[in-house]
Design an enzyme around this catalytic site. Structure first.
Site, PDB file in Angstrom:
ATOM      1  N   SER A 156       0.805  -1.221   0.000  1.00 15.39           N
ATOM      2  CA  SER A 156       0.000   0.000   0.000  1.00 15.39           C
ATOM      3  C   SER A 156       0.839   1.271   0.000  1.00 15.39           C
ATOM      4  O   SER A 156       0.325   2.352  -0.294  1.00 15.39           O
ATOM      5  CB  SER A 156      -0.952   0.009   1.200  1.00 15.39           C
ATOM      6  OG  SER A 156      -0.234   0.165   2.408  1.00 15.39           O
ATOM      7  N   LYS A 194       0.325   4.152   6.814  1.00 15.14           N
ATOM      8  CA  LYS A 194      -0.236   5.069   5.818  1.00 15.14           C
ATOM      9  C   LYS A 194       0.304   6.475   6.072  1.00 15.14           C
ATOM     10  O   LYS A 194       0.929   6.754   7.091  1.00 15.14           O
ATOM     11  CB  LYS A 194      -1.771   5.109   5.915  1.00 15.14           C
ATOM     12  CG  LYS A 194      -2.493   3.811   5.568  1.00 15.14           C
ATOM     13  CD  LYS A 194      -2.443   3.505   4.091  1.00 15.14           C
ATOM     14  CE  LYS A 194      -3.217   2.249   3.752  1.00 15.14           C
ATOM     15  NZ  LYS A 194      -2.579   1.034   4.246  1.00 15.14           N
TER      16      LYS A 194
END
Length: 205
Positions: A105, A142
């Site tokens: 990600s 993230k």
């Protein structure tokens, strides 16, 4: 949505990772996240978290001059000191953890599967920091985004549709891979910013 930034009171919610008994892990300092997840894993990017322990001191030669490519000639007197790797990588050992990545990600900024992240829990997270967050019973790595700090153009570049960012939460999580969707916490969800990523360690061979 309940948002906590670097809140030590989140220990219970975070499964008491730094207080957990290690008897069943055979004295290992590595905590396997899968063994603690009792619900389906929705956002997992992390396979394990290790608490930093400066058991040994390991120093390597430091090249004083910056180099663009190659390596300076051995005849050149560039090396006159060594660097302790603990000091180079760690600012606050009591608050430092090493996290292993298990997703792509964040691949567009060079964070790949099996890379190790140095995470400092003593740093207060800021807009666009790379963070380890805890949401929906899972850890994820993230980029932390604060909506009020973003311009209309920045939001449009990410979402491509104004309707998609009209009601954004105050803080949300942005992947660095277009194949992954941003994590937009809802009112009933708790988002905990667990630590700030300061360095990435990867094997090149």
């Amino acid at each position: 949505m309940n948002i906590k930034l670097d809140d030590s009171s989140s220990k219970d919610k975070l499964l008491k990772l730094h207080e957990v008994s290690l008897d069943h892990l055979k004295n290992s300092k590595v905590i396997n996240i899968r063994s603690y997840s009792s619900k389906p894993r929705l956002h997992s990017d992390v396979s394990k978290i290790s608490q930093f322990q400066a058991i040994t001191k390991y120093s390597i030669p430091l090249v004083l001059n910056k180099i663009a490519a190659g390596f300076p000639s051995p005849a050149d007197d560039y090396i006159d000191k060594t660097v302790d790797m603990n000091e180079l990588l760690i600012s606050n050992k009591e608050a430092t953890f090493i996290v292993q990545v298990e997703s792509l990600s964040m691949k567009d900024i060079g964070i790949d599967i099996n890379d190790y992240l140095i995470v400092d829990r003593s740093i207060r997270s800021q807009h666009q920091d790379i963070v380890i967050a805890f949401i929906d019973n899972d850890f994820t790595v993230k980029r932390m985004m604060i909506t009020q700090r973003m311009s209309h153009n920045e939001l449009f570049d990410i979402f491509q549709n104004e309707n998609d960012f009209k009601n954004l939460p105050a803080i949300w999580l942005k992947p660095e891979n277009i194949e992954y969707q941003p994590i937009l916490p809802k009112n009933e969800q708790e988002l905990v910013i667990w630590g700030v990523v300061t360095k990435v360690i990867k094997n090149l061979k």
